[in-house]
Scaffold this active site. Structure first.
Site, mmCIF file in Angstrom:
data_model
loop_
_atom_site.group_PDB
_atom_site.id
_atom_site.type_symbol
_atom_site.label_atom_id
_atom_site.label_comp_id
_atom_site.label_asym_id
_atom_site.label_seq_id
_atom_site.Cartn_x
_atom_site.Cartn_y
_atom_site.Cartn_z
ATOM 1 N N GLY A 235 0.823 -1.225 0.000
ATOM 2 C CA GLY A 235 0.000 0.000 0.000
ATOM 3 C C GLY A 235 0.846 1.261 0.000
ATOM 4 N N THR B 290 3.177 4.637 0.895
ATOM 5 C CA THR B 290 2.862 5.939 1.485
ATOM 6 C C THR B 290 1.403 6.293 1.239
ATOM 7 O OG1 THR B 290 5.129 6.709 1.188
ATOM 8 C CG2 THR B 290 3.437 8.412 1.404
ATOM 9 N N LYS C 156 -7.027 12.026 3.206
ATOM 10 C CA LYS C 156 -8.357 12.361 2.669
ATOM 11 C C LYS C 156 -9.454 11.910 3.621
ATOM 12 C CE LYS C 156 -5.805 13.781 0.083
ATOM 13 N NZ LYS C 156 -4.389 13.690 -0.212
ATOM 14 N N GLY D 231 14.346 -5.334 1.021
ATOM 15 C CA GLY D 231 15.119 -5.798 -0.128
ATOM 16 C C GLY D 231 16.154 -4.777 -0.559
ATOM 17 N N GLY E 269 5.763 25.533 4.393
ATOM 18 C CA GLY E 269 5.577 24.995 3.039
ATOM 19 C C GLY E 269 4.103 24.932 2.695
ATOM 20 N N GLY E 270 3.705 25.738 1.713
ATOM 21 C CA GLY E 270 2.287 25.795 1.319
ATOM 22 C C GLY E 270 2.038 25.051 0.024
ATOM 23 N N ARG F 60 9.166 16.029 -0.573
ATOM 24 C CA ARG F 60 9.600 14.679 -0.208
ATOM 25 C C ARG F 60 10.862 14.343 -0.991
ATOM 26 N NH1 ARG F 60 5.563 11.674 2.288
ATOM 27 N NH2 ARG F 60 6.548 9.748 1.593
ATOM 28 N N ALA G 78 0.179 9.135 -6.586
ATOM 29 C CA ALA G 78 -0.066 7.688 -6.671
ATOM 30 C C ALA G 78 -0.517 7.290 -8.074
ATOM 31 C CB ALA G 78 -1.127 7.286 -5.651
ATOM 32 N N HIS H 291 -28.572 19.121 -15.890
ATOM 33 C CA HIS H 291 -28.887 20.294 -15.064
ATOM 34 C C HIS H 291 -29.795 19.882 -13.919
ATOM 35 C CE1 HIS H 291 -29.845 24.443 -14.095
ATOM 36 N NE2 HIS H 291 -31.119 24.099 -14.040
#
Ligand code: NAD
Length: 464
Positions: free
Chosen positions: A42, A44, A54, A117, A181-182, A271, A319, A443
């Protein structure tokens, strides 16, 4: 001592989105695949990134909805947040998705090797696992991902100076927070924390938050952030951190030197790829001076049969980009025709409130690239569904070539990350505004705004 376990068609180092996508897609094509992963599959995204972040942002949305319920005549009382319960739910969601992924690996007969590994011999596509086993593949895919970066003087302690990994595990809402950091992470966490009740200051080095994102989108987002009480300082040079007693971040901007006293500092300055300690020194696999493994457009490294995908290679650290790169690598291994990933036109989705999503060049970038640009902008305030749901901050902006195709689509507003889907198709199909403008949008929906923006580029408008 090394025991040779088995020979595979493909050995994958790392079970995050790049690695597990390569495994699943490769296995579906009939390849025998092994994935070496030291934690659970899975990566990060699922354990320390997209999914848990999220989930917490969804908690923030529920809070906002309940907080605004009175406007709809629904008296739910003033909402309060139990972050512990939300964290529990987040862990459940992550666990269910992880189990699903593990199940998919099993049903497709992917061998998941538990352990750390390292590349033993790149030319032979061999990997040594921490238990001493050696795995060999006809092909080797490197997908070891990335970790949070920090800046001098701001080493993470996990208590008061936090990376995104730490923030995702918070059990209590901090009082005052400085976010250094924005970018995508900074904006998402600023949004979550202010909804959760923190006092938030974002310190961004460049002249705008979300550097590289379209100016109209960022100005709209910055206004919405200000309205919600997020203090954003841009063009800031962070000078240092006082850790004795009270926590304070010293910085300098156009107004002079300043200091913000806080309870927690979050460092979200990007990162770095995890290319050290994986056996690449002297392997022949090229690593650039920022630590990214060098690949060509087919994800091939300098060593025959060795590929790299995901955050380990330069490009958007997303991702879904890793998924796409994994597919390119597998198709190349299979000798099939494949279109390489076009990093300039991938979809982006940032889940702050209001959300931000885009694909393709900004207006400025398109002009700088020499396009004769026309632009269409429509605000959510003019959209019926936006008025109905009470989410009117935001805009859709289409950047197109004069008498030519749509180049870029930029959205901020309600469900922007979902709305981008057709904008992404338009950009990557190089659709003409009149083609998109002729399609019917139901609509009342938020999606109408995109249709109306495209229609406006044909010279005639409907509502807006
Ligand atoms: P980022 O590169 O998106 O943003 C880092 C920000 O920090 C930039 O705005 C940069 O100008 C600023 N910065 C750098 N050094 C600074 C300093 N010394 N002082 C003040 N500001 C400084 O990185 P991130 O937000 O940490 O995210 C990491 C990666 O994860 C990114 O590649 C991002 O795309 C990805 N990500 C994406 C999403 C999403 O798309 N929803 C969400 C989270 C993370």
């Amino acid at each position: 001592m090394v025991t040779i376990a088995e020979q595979f068609d493909v050995v994958v180092l790392g079970g995050g989105p790049g690695g597990y996508a390569a495994a699943l897609y490769g296995a579906d094509a009939g390849l025998r695949v092994a994935v070496v992963e030291e934690r659970r599959v899975g990566g990060t995204c699922l354990h320390r990134g997209c999914v848990p972040a999220k989930e917490l942002l969804q908690t923030a949305e529920v809070l906002r909805t309940v907080g605004g319920a009175k406007d709809f005549g629904v008296d739910a009382g003033p909402p309060s947040l139990d972050l512990g319960v939300s964290q529990e739910r987040k862990r459940d969601v992550v666990e269910r998705i992880t189990k699903g992924l593990e199940g998919s690996m099993k049903s497709r007969k992917v061998t998941v090797v538990d352990g750390r590994g390292t590349v033993l011999d790149a030319a032979r596509r061999s990997v040594r696992v921490s238990d001493g086993t050696e795995l060999r593949g006809d092909a080797l895919i490197l997908a070891t991902g990335s970790v949070p970066r920090t800046i001098p003087g701001f080493d993470f302690d996990g208590e008061r100076v936090l990376s995104s990994d730490h923030l995702l595990e918070l059990e209590e809402v901090p009082g005052r927070v400085a976010i250094i950091g924005g970018g995508a992470i900074g904006c998402e966490f600023a949004s979550f924390l202010v909804d959760a009740g923190s006092e938030v200051t974002v310190l961004e080095a460049l002249p705008q938050i979300l550097p590289g994102v379209d100016g109209d989108v960022v100005r709209t987002l910055a206004r919405a952030f200000k309205k919600r009480g997020i203090e954003v300082r841009t063009g800031v040079r962070v000078q240092g951190l006082e850790r004795d007693g009270a926590l304070a971040v010293a910085f300098e901007d156009a107004k002079g030197t300043d200091k913000v006293e806080v309870d927690r500092v979050v460092v979200s300055v990007g990162r770095r790829p995890l290319s050290e300690d994986v056996g690449l020194d002297g392997s022949g696999v090229g690593v650039d001076d920022r630590g990214f493994v060098e690949v060509d457009e087919y994800q091939r490294t300098a060593v025959d049969g060795v590929y790299a995908v995901g955050d380990l290679v330069a490009g958007p650290a997303l991702a879904h980009v890793a998924f796409a790169e994994a597919i390119v690598a597998i198709k190349t291994i299979l000798g099939e025709d494949v279109t390489p990933v076009d990093h300039a036109r991938v979809p982006w989705g940032i889940y702050c409130h209001p959300e931000v999503a885009f694909s393709g060049p900004t207006e400025d970038a398109a002009r700088a690239a020499g396009h004769d640009v026309v632009v269409s902008k429509h605000r959510f305030g003019a959209n019926s569904r936006a008025q109905i749901i009470g989410e009117v901050d935001g805009l859709v902006k289409i950047v197109a070539e004069r008498d030519g195709p749509i180049l870029g689509v930029h959205i901020t507003g309600p469900w922007a990350t979902e709305l981008l889907a057709e904008g992404y198709l338009a950009v990557n199909w190089e659709a003409l505004p009149e083609e998109v403008g002729a399609f019917i949008h139901p609509h009342p929906t938020l999606s109408e705004l995109f249709g109306e923006s495209a229609l406006a580029l044909t010279g005639r408008r409907l509502h807006g």
